[in-house]
Structures are given as C-alpha cells and as structure tokens.
Design an enzyme around this catalytic site. Structure first.
Site, PDB file in Angstrom:
ATOM      1  N   GLU A   1      10.041  98.209  99.083  1.00  0.00           N
ATOM      2  CA  GLU A   1      10.569  97.292 100.094  1.00  0.00           C
ATOM      3  C   GLU A   1      10.534  97.929 101.484  1.00  0.00           C
ATOM      4  O   GLU A   1      11.539  98.443 101.972  1.00  0.00           O
ATOM      5  CB  GLU A   1      11.999  96.853  99.765  1.00  0.00           C
ATOM      6  CG  GLU A   1      12.519  95.799 100.741  1.00  0.00           C
ATOM      7  CD  GLU A   1      13.960  95.384 100.470  1.00  0.00           C
ATOM      8  OE1 GLU A   1      14.448  94.487 101.186  1.00  0.00           O
ATOM      9  OE2 GLU A   1      14.595  95.939  99.559  1.00  0.00           O
TER      10      GLU A   1
ATOM     11  N   LYS B   1       8.229  94.008  98.151  1.00  0.00           N
ATOM     12  CA  LYS B   1       9.211  93.103  98.749  1.00  0.00           C
ATOM     13  C   LYS B   1       9.100  93.261 100.255  1.00  0.00           C
ATOM     14  O   LYS B   1       9.358  94.345 100.793  1.00  0.00           O
ATOM     15  CB  LYS B   1      10.625  93.409  98.262  1.00  0.00           C
ATOM     16  CG  LYS B   1      11.687  92.476  98.845  1.00  0.00           C
ATOM     17  CD  LYS B   1      13.037  92.620  98.143  1.00  0.00           C
ATOM     18  CE  LYS B   1      14.080  91.714  98.767  1.00  0.00           C
ATOM     19  NZ  LYS B   1      15.373  91.743  98.033  1.00  0.00           N
TER      20      LYS B   1
END
Length: 296
Positions: free
Chosen positions: A177, A214
């Site tokens: 992420e 992400k």
C-alpha cells in the site's frame, strides 16, 4: 497459502472491507461510531469497544461474501474471537470472507516528501503466528507519498517490495500500500513515477510470487490497468483516502477492474446508538454502493 482464497481474491466480485484501525486511529473510529473518550478509561476498554464495533459489522447479515471478498484486520482483532471462533476463522468458516492482517506499525517521520513504514519488531514471529495459528491469507502494509520526489517514491516502493517478499516467503500474499496522498500537489506525476518503479520491481520477481496492490484512486483513470495484467498481481484495490464515500465511489467507478478497499468510507454513518434494523439498513446501503462502484 489457501488456493481457494487465492482464487476468490483473483476472480471474485466484490470489495475488501478495511476494519484495521490501530491504536492511534481507534479513538477517531470510535468517535465516528458515536463512542467518545468518556466511554472508556483504559486502552483495554477502548479495544474492547472497537472489537464490539467490528463484531457488530462482521456478524451482520449485510456483511456477506456476496459483496465482500475480504476483510483487513488489526493484530488485536486477529487474536480475539467472534462467536467462539478466532476472527479469521469466523470470517472464512462462517462468512467465506478472506482474512487479511495489517502488519505495519505506523509511519516514520517525513523525509524526501514521503513517510516510510516504521520497523516491525518480531515480524517473522508475527507472520508465523498469522499463518499457522490464525489462518490468515495475506497482509497489508502502508506508506505515504506526500509530494513528487523521485528519491522518496523510489524508497517507498523499494521498502514495500522488500517487506512484501518477506511476507510471501511465509506463505502469505502481501498487499503493498504505497498511498499517494490525495492532497499531494503533484499527485498525477507522483502516481506515474510510482507506477514506473512498481513495474521495474515486478519485472524482477520470481514467477511464483503473488502480490496485491492497494493504491489511491488515480488522477488519470485506468492508470493501473497494465499493472493488473501482470501475472504476479492478484488484484489492484483502492483506498478511499479521505474522499467521502460518494466521491470515492464516483472516482472508483471510472477505473476498470479497480475494486474498493475502504475503511472510513465503509463505516461512515454507522452508530452504536442505532437499533439493529437501523444499523443493518445503513451497512447494507454502504456495502451496496461500494460493491456497485467496484464491479463497474
């Protein structure tokens, strides 16, 4: 690695529910839920209350595998139980929702216009515990890009892949992420350079490595389509990043193949004071709107 879960994450319709608020963000999450700091007098009581909130969401009839692919858990949530089963076991055995664990310990101080992840003490032990005792499928680890800085962005992606490969070596699928802050004044340029760095790393991976990304919903729609097509990439998912649920859904729907992994935008409007029927209707509406944006 659970191959049934891998197949679901790769091809299933739905989105990821991020239920992983940690120590620093828990008071804010509870306050949004209608539980202020006067309701608890210790950290243990605070975590009891947030687990009750998460349990209410997870056990609700609206929270089902029909629209929710996976749920990201905080470490304490992983080690707590829901209806007599550890949370990850309840998610998979009862709901057929894939359990994922947040492993980062927060962000370091800003340097080169980014915030890298802090060190993660006892990482190997945590990963072994997650796999062997708590039956976790994958992990999530977050860093932040605040402005265009090639050195900083490169450091973020280097760190994400280094940690991701360690996670994969333990039999887990990492969710990398590298969040680009929605207030980044050069957000589009940062995303383009970040993608370049990601592709360089993907080209070096062994054939069997599987990862999930992400990302912030990109300024340029469909920016990550070629990343999605890479054989190493199970899925690319998007965080809401401070956008309202309606705005996040609107932007998400513009990106083919990009699905949601929302936290605040999912729980927005839920309250401890709501009756069970009111809570269910609010959660159902939230899930339905995020699902529709994810499959558009």
């Amino acid at each position: 690695m659970n191959h049934e879960q891998l197949e679901r994450m790769n091809k299933g319709k739905g989105f990821i529910a991020a239920l992983d608020q940690s120590g620093g963000s828990t008071p804010k999450a509870l306050k949004a839920y209608g539980v202020d700091e006067s309701s608890y007098s210790s950290e243990d009581e605070m975590f009891d209350l947030v687990h009750a909130m998460r349990t209410r969401i997870i056990t609700n009839q609206a929270f089902s595998s029909e629209k929710v692919l996976a749920a990201i858990l905080f470490e304490q949530t992983m080690d707590r139980k829901i209806e007599g089963e550890y949370t990850a076991d309840y998610l998979w055995n009862v709901k057929k929702i894939v359990p994922i664990l947040k492993i980062d310990k927060g962000l370091a101080e800003e340097k080169n216009h980014v915030k890298l992840m802090k060190p993660i003490p006892g990482l190997d032990e945590l990963l072994e515990h997650a796999v062997k005792e708590r039956h976790i499928f994958g992990t999530k680890e977050r860093s932040v890009i605040l402005d265009y800085d090639e050195q900083g962005i490169k450091e973020v992606i280097d760190q994400q892949f280094e940690l991701g490969l360690k996670v994969f070596s333990h039999g887990l699928v990492p969710i990398l992420e590298p969040e680009v802050d929605i207030n980044n004044p050069k957000k589009a340029e940062s995303e383009e350079f970040m993608k370049k760095c990601i592709k360089e790393h993907l080209a070096k991976l062994a054939p069997d490595v599987r990862i999930i990304f992400k990302v912030t919903i990109p300024t340029k729609a469909n920016l990550y389509e070629d990343i999605m097509a890479d054989p190493h990439v199970v899925r690319v998912v998007a965080l809401s990043g401070g956008y309202s649920r309606d705005k996040a859904n609107e932007l998400l729907a513009e990106n083919r193949g990009l699905i949601a992994s929302f936290s605040r935008a999912l729980a927005d409007g839920l309250s401890a004071k709501q009756s069970d029927s009111e809570f269910t209707e609010m959660l159902k509406g939230s899930i339905e709107s995020i699902y529709k944006a994810s499959i558009s």
